[in-house]
Motif scaffolding. Structure first.
Motif, mmCIF file in Angstrom:
data_model
loop_
_atom_site.group_PDB
_atom_site.id
_atom_site.type_symbol
_atom_site.label_atom_id
_atom_site.label_comp_id
_atom_site.label_asym_id
_atom_site.label_seq_id
_atom_site.Cartn_x
_atom_site.Cartn_y
_atom_site.Cartn_z
ATOM 1 N N GLY A 146 5.539 40.717 -5.358
ATOM 2 C CA GLY A 146 5.062 41.150 -6.677
ATOM 3 C C GLY A 146 3.919 42.148 -6.604
ATOM 4 O O GLY A 146 3.901 43.132 -7.326
ATOM 5 N N LEU A 147 2.944 41.887 -5.740
ATOM 6 C CA LEU A 147 1.774 42.760 -5.673
ATOM 7 C C LEU A 147 1.793 43.620 -4.409
ATOM 8 O O LEU A 147 0.770 44.157 -3.994
ATOM 9 N N PRO A 274 -11.341 33.207 -15.189
ATOM 10 C CA PRO A 274 -10.060 32.511 -15.366
ATOM 11 C C PRO A 274 -9.935 31.233 -14.523
ATOM 12 O O PRO A 274 -9.303 30.269 -14.952
ATOM 13 N N ALA A 291 -5.412 48.386 -7.967
ATOM 14 C CA ALA A 291 -4.659 48.956 -9.091
ATOM 15 C C ALA A 291 -4.372 47.923 -10.177
ATOM 16 O O ALA A 291 -4.517 48.201 -11.361
ATOM 17 N N VAL A 292 -3.975 46.732 -9.794
ATOM 18 C CA VAL A 292 -3.523 45.777 -10.801
ATOM 19 C C VAL A 292 -4.694 45.156 -11.556
ATOM 20 O O VAL A 292 -4.537 44.703 -12.684
ATOM 21 N N GLU A 294 -7.147 42.180 -12.324
ATOM 22 C CA GLU A 294 -7.222 40.740 -12.137
ATOM 23 C C GLU A 294 -5.922 40.042 -12.522
ATOM 24 O O GLU A 294 -5.429 40.199 -13.633
ATOM 25 N N THR A 295 -5.386 39.239 -11.606
ATOM 26 C CA THR A 295 -4.236 38.403 -11.943
ATOM 27 C C THR A 295 -4.545 36.976 -11.494
ATOM 28 O O THR A 295 -5.429 36.750 -10.679
ATOM 29 N N MET A 296 -3.789 36.035 -12.029
ATOM 30 C CA MET A 296 -3.971 34.655 -11.594
ATOM 31 C C MET A 296 -2.644 33.916 -11.655
ATOM 32 O O MET A 296 -1.842 34.131 -12.561
ATOM 33 N N PHE A 297 -2.419 33.050 -10.678
ATOM 34 C CA PHE A 297 -1.213 32.228 -10.596
ATOM 35 C C PHE A 297 -1.654 30.776 -10.656
ATOM 36 O O PHE A 297 -2.450 30.346 -9.822
ATOM 37 N N TYR A 298 -1.121 30.035 -11.613
ATOM 38 C CA TYR A 298 -1.607 28.684 -11.910
ATOM 39 C C TYR A 298 -0.469 27.681 -11.842
ATOM 40 O O TYR A 298 0.665 27.996 -12.236
ATOM 41 N N PRO B 138 3.676 39.704 -11.922
ATOM 42 C CA PRO B 138 5.038 39.660 -11.359
ATOM 43 C C PRO B 138 5.830 38.471 -11.887
ATOM 44 O O PRO B 138 6.265 37.613 -11.133
ATOM 45 N N MET B 296 1.554 28.889 -14.722
ATOM 46 C CA MET B 296 1.175 30.022 -15.566
ATOM 47 C C MET B 296 0.898 31.240 -14.705
ATOM 48 O O MET B 296 0.340 31.134 -13.626
ATOM 49 N N TYR B 298 -0.875 34.994 -14.965
ATOM 50 C CA TYR B 298 -1.885 35.651 -15.797
ATOM 51 C C TYR B 298 -2.211 37.031 -15.254
ATOM 52 O O TYR B 298 -2.264 37.210 -14.033
ATOM 53 N N GLY B 299 -2.471 37.992 -16.122
ATOM 54 C CA GLY B 299 -2.892 39.308 -15.639
ATOM 55 C C GLY B 299 -2.895 40.350 -16.729
ATOM 56 O O GLY B 299 -2.732 40.037 -17.921
ATOM 57 N N LEU B 305 -2.335 51.856 -14.142
ATOM 58 C CA LEU B 305 -2.183 51.378 -12.770
ATOM 59 C C LEU B 305 -1.600 49.973 -12.682
ATOM 60 O O LEU B 305 -0.746 49.710 -11.826
ATOM 61 N N PRO B 306 -2.024 49.022 -13.531
ATOM 62 C CA PRO B 306 -1.406 47.690 -13.454
ATOM 63 C C PRO B 306 0.111 47.751 -13.628
ATOM 64 O O PRO B 306 0.865 47.178 -12.832
ATOM 65 N N THR B 309 1.837 49.090 -10.628
ATOM 66 C CA THR B 309 2.033 48.180 -9.485
ATOM 67 C C THR B 309 3.346 47.418 -9.619
ATOM 68 O O THR B 309 4.014 47.143 -8.612
ATOM 69 N N ALA B 313 6.438 47.623 -7.124
ATOM 70 C CA ALA B 313 7.011 46.432 -6.480
ATOM 71 C C ALA B 313 8.530 46.549 -6.496
ATOM 72 O O ALA B 313 9.207 46.223 -5.516
#
Lengths: 433, 433
Positions: A146-147, A274, A291-292, A294-298, B138, B296, B298-299, B305-306, B309, B313
């Motif tokens: 993904g990233l 977050p 580039a992206v 801030e992202t988060m996976f929970y 993603p 979840m 999140y982003g 740019l985001p 990405t 991908a």
């Protein structure tokens, strides 16, 4: 090609049972996704006669690993026995007999991942390990697919559910560390011997794995600095709350100028970050990219079925690769040898608490010292103590190098007005939206 | 095989510029990941003479789509012009000339995704669209790979950054809808004509795409019920806060007994729900699976740019497939024809606000009516109004069928003591940890 794929399962504990259940219950979905039947053929257990919660015919069970590792009909070995040496031997044997391997074994991957991956590549088999970090959260695919096009700068993770549960209870209900740990043990979130969790070792293994993928480097487990939560005091959590922070056990992997730092420590997180709202046994991995942003996976960081979904995502990937004929060709080797940052190259904000003689000019001696060292303060909290002539001071610095901060701590301890430096913690997430 | 891959870019707006920047700046990383050089060869623009922020040689630009679509050296077309008809024609042409396609075009994929994917499969080319939902998050890979082995039950998304920004400003700062929209426009989060965003249409397109992947069905855009945020009043947000809710524009896709419901509407979320802390222009997609439980992602849901990405991908995935010789073989067609739930089959909790005659026994007439219909209340808030003889009542029901709730609303309006039903909203996330 066969009209089915045969799986050999090493281990039938928490995760292994989940894998069997998923394959039984989601067989139609699996067949739709991979285009063929997915069978569990044999399961390695210590004791084939033990009573089990899961419905599985006795004929599937064996206590002889070679029944799986030497069976030419078995295409894919799922390793969920845990531990290091035995698992490693089985895995090497499986790889050498041309079997693909899926594992949930973070200890093994953290310690021997690079050599196992190399063996897999040489033997043109797949070795996948999504379940080794973050349980059901598909974070490894998030990083490596993904990233993949971004230049990642920082990964921060709440990657241990046990400690996050304990810290949530301490933070929200004011429970002591001991009481919260006991509760976690009662609920099955903590083991009888909780050392690996509460001392941060489990989190460190996961952070080594994350850092490798995020920065395409060969970070080793020894590169990870570790500090656990067993010495945390409620008093610090309480002061943290007053200052707008939540205490979490945070793994941090950071890359600057091609140098890395990887650490696990109790950290004050700004409540607006977050990760600060990730509670109880849940895990989350926060990823910052050039580039992206801030992202988060929970999601759930452990548990039978959640972890099994990650194992099965890998199984699906292996089978898809089998049908396309591309096994052993999809993993990208690390690009860099990891170079660690020195303390001068590591920057952060720090919270510290000290006891000060309650006399005129005492506080200005502190500010004077920090001023000399070029360290400025973001937040200050001062409380009189009921212990005679002492005041308690809590200070949060602006960003400063670790070296500079360590020097300040040393000099602080030498100041006559400073009676004690009680505690200090890293601070993260200021300025988060 | 060539030692490089040539990309033709359709469009050089916000996302297109980001794609060019990423390819320029991350070339080494890309080469490491895919094993060959990645070149942008030609870019379709309306006006080749226009001044641009981005550094790109004039020779790369063309206003003739055939310079890209008919160039045999171009392997992969990245479509970021947006809109429907023109983009669709270009895409079909590209697919028919054996070029792989990566697109960020949610409108097109929501409307014509299934037929375009079929065309791609027939021509053995890849068609990927990760950037069409959730910007840099993603999420599509998360559903189709990470959570592939699970049986997903529910997807809830904050998939429109504009409305989330507006709602955050209304909720946290008490700004009016109009003021918050104006601010969003000034910051570039909302367009001059904000209709598609604020009326929920943009979110609906993304939810159709998510529902297809999550449930392996052929949900169409027409199947999505849509309600926007332009009629929200601050008063309801305020009452929601008192009851422990945050107002969000939530897309919900839910599967029960192989029937789906997909909708977008302003929804009161329990503040303890993971989505409730997603603020400002950020997006997040919450996924609930039978085995994995709650996860979840999140982003940033938009931005040059985001979003680039996510496009890249897909580009990396296409090139990896090219090198393995498996293009056009990795997409799994939907398993089910989607069947929509009827109102009897749709369940939820509801918030509603009404004005009641301030007389003895009025409230008991309400409770009596709901009692008859078998609907019980979870929360009640009663406030006297300064408008003569009226009281304002806010009620949150327990879970009830939509049909039942609609009947209750109708009968409420017929009660003489009920002066007005001011508003009603779906409620989600009660019982979240």
């Amino acid at each position: 090609m066969k009209s089915y794929v045969s799986i050999g399962l090493l281990g039938l504990g928490t995760v292994g049972s989940g894998v069997v259940q998923l394959i039984q219950n989601h067989q139609e979905e699996l067949q739709h996704q991979v285009g063929c039947e997915v069978r569990v053929k044999s399961i390695l257990v210590r004791n084939t006669d033990k009573e089990r919660d899961i419905q599985i015919g006795q004929t599937f069970l064996t206590s002889n690993p070679d029944d799986i590792l030497q069976d030419p009909d078995i295409d894919l070995v799922v390793e969920v026995i845990g531990g290091i040496e035995e698992a490693r031997e089985h895995m090497i044997k499986a790889i050498q007999s041309g079997k693909h391997v899926v594992t949930a074994n973070k200890d093994l991957i953290a310690l021997h991942g690079p050599e196992l991956l190399e063996a897999a590549a040489q033997n043109q088999v797949d070795l996948f390990y999504e379940a080794s970090v973050g349980g059901g959260i598909p974070i490894l695919r998030g990083l490596s697919e993904g990233l993949v096009s971004d230049r990642l700068k920082k990964v921060m993770g709440i990657v241990n559910g046990t400690t996050n549960y304990i810290l949530t209870k301490m933070d929200e209900e004011g429970q002591s560390y001991e009481a919260a740990l006991k509760k976690a043990q009662e609920l099955g979130f903590a083991e009888a011997d909780p050392t690996a969790d509460v001392e941060g070792l489990d989190a460190a293994r996961k952070m080594a794995i994350l850092a490798r993928l995020a920065f395409s480097t060969n970070v080793s487990l020894d590169d990870v600095e570790v500090e656990g939560i067993s010495n945390l005091s409620l008093q610090d959590l309480h002061y943290g709350q007053k200052l707008g922070y939540t205490m979490k056990l945070i793994g941090i992997a950071q890359l600057d100028d091609q140098k890395v730092e990887v650490s696990v420590q109790p950290t004050f997180l700004a409540t607006s970050h977050p990760l600060a709202s990730v509670k109880n046994e849940y895990n989350a991995i926060y990823v910052k990219g050039e580039a992206v942003g801030e992202t988060m996976f929970y999601g759930p960081g452990a548990g039978s079925l959640p972890t099994a979904t990650a194992v099965m995502a890998d199984v699906v990937a292996v089978i898809r690769n089998m049908r396309l004929g591309v096994n052993g060709k999809t993993v990208v080797a690390p690009r860099f040898k990891s170079v660690l940052k020195s303390p001068q190259e590591r920057y952060g904000q720090f919270y510290f608490r000290l006891h000060l003689a309650d006399e005129v000019g005492a506080f200005s001696k502190i500010t004077g010292l920090f001023n000399e060292l070029g360290i400025s303060f973001e937040k200050i909290l001062q409380t009189p103590l009921n212990k005679g002539e002492l005041a308690e001071i809590i200070i949060v610095t602006h960003t400063v190098s670790l070296e500079n901060f360590q020097e300040a701590l040393m000099k602080l301890r030498d100041l006559p007005v400073v009676k004690d430096v009680i505690s200090y913690y890293r601070v993260e997430g200021n300025g988060a939206k």
